[in-house]
Design a protein around this motif. Structure first.
Motif, PDB file in Angstrom:
ATOM      1  N   HIS A 102       0.814  -1.228   0.000  1.00 50.13           N
ATOM      2  CA  HIS A 102       0.000   0.000   0.000  1.00 50.13           C
ATOM      3  C   HIS A 102       0.844   1.274   0.000  1.00 50.13           C
ATOM      4  CE1 HIS A 102      -3.523  -2.478   0.724  1.00 50.13           C
ATOM      5  NE2 HIS A 102      -2.929  -3.012   1.751  1.00 50.13           N
ATOM      6  N   GLN A 131      -2.676  -5.013  -2.714  1.00 53.11           N
ATOM      7  CA  GLN A 131      -1.817  -4.118  -1.933  1.00 53.11           C
ATOM      8  C   GLN A 131      -1.167  -3.047  -2.806  1.00 53.11           C
ATOM      9  OE1 GLN A 131       0.748  -7.138  -0.186  1.00 53.11           O
ATOM     10  NE2 GLN A 131      -0.518  -7.236   1.658  1.00 53.11           N
ATOM     11  N   ASP A 136      -2.432   3.421   0.400  1.00 53.44           N
ATOM     12  CA  ASP A 136      -3.469   3.596   1.419  1.00 53.44           C
ATOM     13  C   ASP A 136      -2.810   3.694   2.787  1.00 53.44           C
ATOM     14  OD1 ASP A 136      -5.588   3.372   3.251  1.00 53.44           O
ATOM     15  OD2 ASP A 136      -6.725   2.035   1.946  1.00 53.44           O
ATOM     16  N   ASN A 162      -4.029   3.584   5.613  1.00 53.99           N
ATOM     17  CA  ASN A 162      -4.594   2.720   6.651  1.00 53.99           C
ATOM     18  C   ASN A 162      -4.054   1.293   6.570  1.00 53.99           C
ATOM     19  OD1 ASN A 162      -6.368   4.690   7.831  1.00 53.99           O
ATOM     20  ND2 ASN A 162      -7.651   4.500   6.008  1.00 53.99           N
ATOM     21  N   PRO A 187      -4.803  -1.512   4.890  1.00 55.27           N
ATOM     22  CA  PRO A 187      -5.922  -2.378   5.266  1.00 55.27           C
ATOM     23  C   PRO A 187      -5.668  -3.879   5.261  1.00 55.27           C
ATOM     24  CG  PRO A 187      -6.257  -1.455   3.072  1.00 55.27           C
ATOM     25  CD  PRO A 187      -5.090  -0.746   3.661  1.00 55.27           C
ATOM     26  N   THR A 188      -4.685  -4.350   4.501  1.00 57.78           N
ATOM     27  CA  THR A 188      -4.488  -5.805   4.401  1.00 57.78           C
ATOM     28  C   THR A 188      -3.402  -6.348   5.317  1.00 57.78           C
ATOM     29  OG1 THR A 188      -2.876  -5.654   2.602  1.00 57.78           O
ATOM     30  CG2 THR A 188      -5.206  -5.726   1.980  1.00 57.78           C
ATOM     31  N   LYS A 209      -1.289  -6.031   9.325  1.00 58.15           N
ATOM     32  CA  LYS A 209      -1.244  -5.483  10.675  1.00 58.15           C
ATOM     33  C   LYS A 209      -0.184  -4.403  10.760  1.00 58.15           C
ATOM     34  CE  LYS A 209      -0.757  -6.861  15.530  1.00 58.15           C
ATOM     35  NZ  LYS A 209      -0.486  -7.986  16.451  1.00 58.15           N
TER      36      LYS A 209
END
Length: 571
Positions: free
Chosen positions: A233, A258, A262, A264, A266-267, A269
């Motif tokens: 990301h 990915q 992003d 955040n 998202p995919t 941890k």
């Protein structure tokens, strides 16, 4: 406590915008648990610049803490280059608010009469380092918090050579910043001095990456290599696919889930290519397509994690030391083919594998060791213009090829890794097999990192106490082997316990303590400069005899590491 209340009250004054005041008042009314954490100190420059949680307060990343740092940097630049039009370049990564914070930084610079080149969208840290010299700037800024969690952001400062700030500039700039009040920040932008840039730097940067990362690999070998790549990301999606394509690698499989930047993440941890879990999707794709090599990068694309096929044809994630060993050895071989001129050197850090020194000695080139952080390697290059930097890295998955970029560079390093893998496969070998051959030649070195997270005020005190205890109660034995040497970089003293002599350490002071034992083990302790962690680095080694089974040697070293961990109770 009175000082804390004074800090808080200042942020309720008209110096700060209405939104900031309202947000802070809500925190006060709600008796927010993080109110003290937000104000008890000022954010500090560490090994990787200024990094912290975003939010309101002196200990948070926001328009005012970054604005104050930028105002101080502006004052310093204008003083140092009083007869020139000062120029800076600014980049930012995929993190939440990076674009707006970068814009704020640009506005403060311009309000001080400084010419600003601002990337129009996210770009990698190595491209920012390259851009400083390419655009003939006096300084550069990148907004990034590397692989920290989504709530973090950061601010790294680069100097004219494209390397991060080092002494004496860093101390002088920090002093200038500390002398300022928030009311001194000039926020009124001069838009005429802000120029948006993109492709004018992108093309030359990719060209330079291909030039520095390519080593006469045949097109057939490139076509036969299957690559899986994930940007996790982050920003590397802007440079790495383009660099691989331009270098002739067509069989590249990108983890689509990915590939979209992003903040955040998202995919995963944690967007940290050091961690196996972060590369789970990429590993699954590598198995599906039968990849030879898998590469993942962190959000700002200065570090890379590499997985390759082992002797059982299984994908295995290499650690930063292993990747660095293979890359350095390959570069040394290339220089050897052309003929060494006698002025070459490789470099790494005091907590990285000792194997590099052994390799340098075998090739007859100089090995230079610095404190943790690539800014020190960049300083070596700057301070030694008559020497040629071949390459080097650090255990935390950073590597640099040559000196056209003066910081960790996952873009060129990704290409280099593919060149090594492609050439090895064409000869019936592999990236992993090269590593095994080096263990047989130089001895088996194995490293292990322990990172203990200690958050907040209490965590900082706990880290301080751990290091204090290690200094006041020095270890005499580690896993049954006598300690023969203790290096304390805070006092700049090295104590030889065998002859009871003390010598000076010719490196800047740093809060690092290193123990060496009779059997060749090494244990280092240091607080992280960018995260609320204390880190312990364990290194063990064993000579490899002709009939030794490498798996047995590795098992013996793993057992030794486990014994050291158990004895010292670091976990």
């Amino acid at each position: 406590m009175a000082d804390l209340q004074q800090r808080i009250q200042e942020w309720l004054s008209p110096t700060f915008d209405q939104n900031t005041q309202e947000t802070l008042q809500k925190m006060i009314d709600a008796k927010a648990s993080d109110l003290e954490e937000s104000f008890y100190k000022d954010l500090e420059f560490g090994t990787g610049g200024m990094r912290g949680i975003m939010g309101v307060g002196t200990n948070r990343i926001n328009k005012y803490t970054l604005g104050k740092s930028t105002q101080g940097l502006s004052d310093y630049l204008l003083k140092q280059f009083s007869n020139e039009q000062v120029k800076v370049v600014i980049a930012y990564d995929c993190r939440n608010n990076s674009d707006t914070l970068a814009r704020t930084v640009a506005e403060v610079f311009s309000a001080n009469g400084i010419k600003v080149y601002l990337f129009s969208s996210l770009r990698t840290t190595p491209e920012l380092s390259y851009a400083v010299k390419f655009l003939d700037c006096h300084a550069g800024i990148v907004l990034t918090a590397s692989h920290n969690p989504p709530e973090y952001n950061g601010y790294k400062v680069y100097w004219q050579d494209g390397g991060q700030l080092v002494p004496p500039q860093d101390g002088e700039i920090i002093a200038t910043i500390d002398a300022l009040k928030y009311s001194d920040i000039k926020f009124d932008a001069n838009e005429d001095l802000i120029e948006l840039i993109d492709k004018s730097v992108d093309g030359p940067f990719v060209d330079a990456s291909v030039k520095n990362g390519s080593f006469n690999t045949s097109q057939d070998a490139k076509d036969d290599l299957t690559i899986v790549f994930t940007s996790l990301h982050g920003t590397s999606i802007k440079s790495i696919p383009q660099t691989l394509e331009q270098a002739g690698y067509k069989n590249v499989h990108i983890v689509k889930e990915q590939a979209e930047p992003d903040g955040n993440f998202p995919t995963v941890k944690s967007p940290n290519p050091e961690e196996k879990a972060a590369l789970k999707m990429a590993t699954e794709l590598a198995i599906k397509v039968g990849a030879d090599i898998l590469i993942g990068t962190d959000p700002d694309s200065d570090r890379l994690g590499i997985a390759v096929r082992d002797q059982n044809n299984e994908m295995v994630l290499l650690n930063g030391n292993q990747t660095m060993i293979v890359m350095v050895n390959f570069l040394l071989e290339q220089y050897k083919k052309k003929g060494f001129k006698g002025n070459e050197f490789i470099a790494s850090t005091i907590v990285s594998t000792p194997m590099l020194r052994v390799m340098a000695d075998a090739y007859g080139v100089a090995y230079k060791e610095v404190l943790t952080g690539f800014k020190w390697i960049a300083k070596l290059i700057q301070d030694n213009p008559d020497l040629t930097f071949i390459g080097g890295g650090e255990e935390s998955y950073g590597f640099m090829v040559g000196d056209f970029v003066r910081d960790k560079d996952a873009v060129t390093s990704t290409l280099l890794a593919c060149e090594i893998a492609a050439q090895a496969k064409a000869k019936g070998s592999s990236f992993f097999q090269h590593l095994q051959e080096m263990y047989e030649q130089y001895g088996y070195f194995k490293e292990h990192l322990i990172s203990l997270v200690k958050k907040g005020i209490s965590g900082a005190e706990e880290i301080k106490q751990i290091l204090k205890n290690l200094r006041e109660n020095p270890l005499k034995m580690i896993n049954g082997s006598p300690v023969v040497l203790v290096e304390d970089y805070q006092t700049s003293k090295s104590h030889n316990l065998q002859d009871n002599t003390t010598s000076n350490i010719d490196l800047p002071k740093s809060n690092v303590l290193i123990y060496y034992t009779e059997d060749g083990s090494k244990v280092a302790a240091r607080p992280s400069g960018t995260e609320p962690k204390i880190k312990f680095y364990i290194s063990v080694q064993q000579a490899v005899e002709e009939n030794d089974n490498l798996a047995d040697v590795e098992k013996a070293l793993d057992d030794r590491i486990e014994s050291i961990k158990s004895e010292l109770q670091f976990e």
